[in-house]
Design a protein around this motif. Structure first.
Motif, PDB file in Angstrom:
ATOM      1  N   ALA A 104     -23.709  48.523  21.585  1.00 20.36           N
ATOM      2  CA  ALA A 104     -22.799  48.126  22.661  1.00 20.36           C
ATOM      3  C   ALA A 104     -21.943  49.280  23.155  1.00 20.36           C
ATOM      4  CB  ALA A 104     -21.901  46.985  22.178  1.00 20.36           C
ATOM      5  N   GLY A 105     -21.691  50.267  22.302  1.00 21.53           N
ATOM      6  CA  GLY A 105     -20.899  51.414  22.722  1.00 21.53           C
ATOM      7  C   GLY A 105     -21.729  52.376  23.542  1.00 21.53           C
ATOM      8  N   HIS A 106     -21.161  53.538  23.824  1.00 19.32           N
ATOM      9  CA  HIS A 106     -21.896  54.493  24.649  1.00 19.32           C
ATOM     10  C   HIS A 106     -22.846  55.342  23.831  1.00 19.32           C
ATOM     11  CE1 HIS A 106     -22.677  57.990  27.290  1.00 19.32           C
ATOM     12  NE2 HIS A 106     -22.603  57.086  28.243  1.00 19.32           N
ATOM     13  N   ALA A 107     -22.432  55.772  22.632  1.00 23.92           N
ATOM     14  CA  ALA A 107     -23.296  56.604  21.794  1.00 23.92           C
ATOM     15  C   ALA A 107     -24.464  55.779  21.254  1.00 23.92           C
ATOM     16  CB  ALA A 107     -22.495  57.197  20.646  1.00 23.92           C
ATOM     17  N   HIS A 108     -25.529  56.451  20.878  1.00 27.90           N
ATOM     18  CA  HIS A 108     -26.747  55.791  20.404  1.00 27.90           C
ATOM     19  C   HIS A 108     -26.555  55.357  18.951  1.00 27.90           C
ATOM     20  CE1 HIS A 108     -30.858  55.064  19.226  1.00 27.90           C
ATOM     21  NE2 HIS A 108     -31.303  55.322  20.448  1.00 27.90           N
TER      22      HIS A 108
ATOM     23  N   PRO B  41     -20.151  62.807  26.397  1.00 26.53           N
ATOM     24  CA  PRO B  41     -19.076  63.777  26.144  1.00 26.53           C
ATOM     25  C   PRO B  41     -17.833  63.167  25.513  1.00 26.53           C
ATOM     26  CG  PRO B  41     -19.324  63.334  28.498  1.00 26.53           C
ATOM     27  CD  PRO B  41     -20.499  62.722  27.824  1.00 26.53           C
ATOM     28  N   GLN B  42     -17.638  61.860  25.668  1.00 28.43           N
ATOM     29  CA  GLN B  42     -16.446  61.214  25.129  1.00 28.43           C
ATOM     30  C   GLN B  42     -16.674  60.607  23.747  1.00 28.43           C
ATOM     31  OE1 GLN B  42     -18.543  60.062  27.283  1.00 28.43           O
ATOM     32  NE2 GLN B  42     -18.577  57.820  27.432  1.00 28.43           N
ATOM     33  N   ASP B  43     -17.868  60.734  23.200  1.00 26.72           N
ATOM     34  CA  ASP B  43     -18.233  60.022  21.977  1.00 26.72           C
ATOM     35  C   ASP B  43     -18.035  60.865  20.721  1.00 26.72           C
ATOM     36  OD1 ASP B  43     -19.173  57.862  23.533  1.00 26.72           O
ATOM     37  OD2 ASP B  43     -21.108  58.856  23.794  1.00 26.72           O
ATOM     38  N   TYR B  44     -17.491  60.271  19.687  1.00 28.15           N
ATOM     39  CA  TYR B  44     -17.483  60.808  18.325  1.00 28.15           C
ATOM     40  C   TYR B  44     -17.214  62.318  18.275  1.00 28.15           C
ATOM     41  CZ  TYR B  44     -19.495  56.338  16.912  1.00 28.15           C
ATOM     42  OH  TYR B  44     -19.717  55.004  16.685  1.00 28.15           O
ATOM     43  N   PRO B  45     -15.984  62.730  18.472  1.00 32.64           N
ATOM     44  CA  PRO B  45     -15.677  64.171  18.406  1.00 32.64           C
ATOM     45  C   PRO B  45     -16.091  64.819  17.086  1.00 32.64           C
ATOM     46  CG  PRO B  45     -13.831  62.952  19.337  1.00 32.64           C
ATOM     47  CD  PRO B  45     -14.806  61.925  18.838  1.00 32.64           C
ATOM     48  N   ASN B  46     -16.075  64.054  15.994  1.00 35.23           N
ATOM     49  CA  ASN B  46     -16.462  64.630  14.701  1.00 35.23           C
ATOM     50  C   ASN B  46     -17.956  64.891  14.603  1.00 35.23           C
ATOM     51  OD1 ASN B  46     -17.009  61.797  14.589  1.00 35.23           O
ATOM     52  ND2 ASN B  46     -17.154  61.934  12.351  1.00 35.23           N
ATOM     53  N   LEU B  47     -18.731  64.354  15.563  1.00 35.74           N
ATOM     54  CA  LEU B  47     -20.174  64.589  15.584  1.00 35.74           C
ATOM     55  C   LEU B  47     -20.573  65.520  16.726  1.00 35.74           C
ATOM     56  CD1 LEU B  47     -21.589  61.020  14.805  1.00 35.74           C
ATOM     57  CD2 LEU B  47     -21.070  62.877  13.220  1.00 35.74           C
TER      58      LEU B  47
END
Length: 522
Positions: free
Chosen positions: A179-183, A259-265
């Motif tokens: 449901a989120g943006h990242a896979h 670009p907005q997803d999971y900064p730690n990744l």
């Protein structure tokens, strides 16, 4: 004192005063090593060939000196050696005889042999001991290590190789965007692999002094996507492991993050482009290298137009229509691999794959629309593609309608669907199946296609997809599974994902001929 009495006294003193002996034992343990240095040279490694449907040997050059320099330098020989290892990490073709079985059936045998040849020990394997048809948001991987002297210093090279072929039901997770943006299907496994690596390093350090630790990480396809994300987290969160000592090479790498997803990744995110989205003139600094065939559709399945990119430097291997290059590559395809040759002149070009992706984007409209209206259906269609019982494997059994109904009721998203709705879908699928099989092959119909055609069609109908769309999706699934070529751009683009294609292109094109973006040579 007799010798026997002396030994007894020595044993008693050790038991009564362990402090006198333990430091020496601990010191000895600290000096113990795992693995061994090996001579630089060519080593024959095995990979699973979907094209020839067998395990094939191929030579790769390996040297421990690969790790004597900084990981921030692209090393083509190390990239090729990593390609050999990620190919060895595929489930072996020989283990297909026990496809349905849990336990040790030799799925990791090619990788285990590769570790032994290259001098790595203490190998651990994850998810190689489960039924290939099992679906879920996990990934297979392994760790191994060797402690040697490198640049005059005690150094431990830890190999972390993620599986990217022959994994069956894991394919369901490749379609799980969430449901989120990242896979989601690529994000979720990262934490488990990260935690396991930390535990592996801690146990290794406890067993003996590691010295300077260097990490060698590689993955192919699904394994590449997870490796790409994991590399960023390791560089940020794993203390004592310098970025220049983490060597990451991935192949056929799907995109997973916006670009907005999971900064730690994220690390060196979308490193081929400037902040305004324009293409850089050359690659920036990174220790993450993603090698992608320009015609391969798999790395494109989550389109960049939807905002997805990779960490690190993308190095595109060109597709080609240059006659001389095609002749050379076709000769490699005939002579360097298995009995079924790969025809490079038949593979899709970058332009053809891009056109196909535009059609897919038009069909699915948006990432959100894909998730809401198609994701569950496609995941279940793929899941039932890879479920195989012992009878189906060993006796070529084809399920009757009643057995198909029972199987569909075990699928992730269909288990709560009304029984009669599933039943009517199965009956309709039985009627449709003959026409679909003819679209796959007008001559002999592969047994795998016969086994899965009704379940795949029935799932699509259960979800209310248009019958023509269901037939088309089923046709492609059947052709991919049975490895049937056809004058169809989707099939030609999918064949670019073959391991033989990547190996030949990596061996044929010099690093200077790698491209900043997908390219076709003429």
């Amino acid at each position: 004192m007799k010798r026997r009495d002396f030994c007894k006294a020595l044993a008693c003193s050790a038991a009564l005063a362990p402090g006198l002996t333990l430091p020496r034992a601990e010191a000895a343990a600290k000096n113990q090593t795992v693995g061994r240095a090996v001579p630089s040279g060519k080593y024959s490694l095995s990979f699973r060939s979907e094209l020839s449907q067998m395990d094939i040997e191929h030579e790769y050059y390996y040297s421990d000196s690969f790790f004597a320099h900084s990981s921030l330098q692209y090393d083509h020989q190390l990239a090729l050696a990593t390609l050999g290892m990620v190919g060895a990490a595929f489930n072996t073709w020989a283990s297909e005889a026990k496809y349905w079985a849990n336990g040790d059936v030799g799925r990791e045998n090619s990788l285990d042999a590769a570790y032994t040849k290259l001098g790595y020990g203490d190998a651990k394997y994850r998810y190689y001991d489960i039924d290939v048809g099992k679906a879920g948001d996990f990934v297979g991987w392994s760790t191994a290590r060797k402690t040697i002297t490198l640049n005059g210093r005690r150094t431990t090279i830890v190999a972390l190789i993620l599986r990217g072929g022959g994994y069956g039901g894991e394919w369901v997770s490749n379609l799980h965007t969430g449901a989120g943006h990242a896979h989601s299907g690529f994000i979720i496994p990262v934490n488990e692999v990260f935690t396991d690596l930390k535990n592996y390093l801690a146990a290794a350090q406890k067993a003996g002094e590691l010295g300077l630790v260097k990490l060698w990480m590689g993955g192919y396809s699904r394994g590449a996507a997870v490796a790409n994300l994991l590399a960023a987290r390791l560089n940020k969160e794993l203390s004592g492991l310098a970025r220049e000592d983490v060597f990451v090479y991935t192949f056929a790498t799907p995109v997973a993050l916006g670009p907005q997803d999971y900064p730690n990744l994220q690390q060196d995110y979308d490193n081929n482009h400037n902040a305004d989205g324009t293409l850089k003139e050359s690659w920036g600094e990174s220790n993450i290298f993603n090698i992608v065939s320009s015609g391969d559709i798999v790395p494109c399945l989550m389109p960049e137009e939807w905002g997805y990119h990779r960490n690190g430097n993308d190095r595109f291997l060109p597709s080609t229509r240059n006659e001389e290059e095609l002749n050379d590559l076709n000769e490699m395809g005939r002579n360097d691999f298995g009995p079924v040759p790969l025809d490079f002149s038949w593979l899709a070009t970058n332009e053809e794959t891009h056109e196909l992706m535009l059609k897919m984007e038009e069909y699915f409209i948006s990432r959100e629309n894909y998730h809401e209206n198609y994701e569950a259906a496609l995941m279940d269609m793929v899941q039932c593609t890879f479920i195989r019982s012992e009878e189906e494997v060993t006796e070529n059994k084809i399920l009757d309608d009643g057995e198909v109904i029972q199987r569909l009721r075990t699928l992730t998203h269909l288990k709560n669907m009304d029984y009669w709705k599933i039943s009517h879908a199965v009956w309709a699928a039985s009627t449709m199946s003959r026409a679909v099989l003819k679209r796959v092959d007008t001559g002999s119909i592969p047994i795998r296609a016969q086994q899965i055609v009704v379940p795949v069609l029935a799932v699509g109908l259960c979800y209310g997809l248009e019958s023509e769309a269901v037939s088309l999706i089923a046709k492609y699934i059947l052709m991919f599974v049975s490895m049937r070529s056809a004058p169809d751009n989707a099939i030609r683009a999918a064949f670019c994902h073959h391991f033989e294609n990547y190996t030949a292109l990596m061996e044929y094109y010099a690093p200077s001929e790698h491209c900043m973006e997908a390219t076709t040579r003429t």
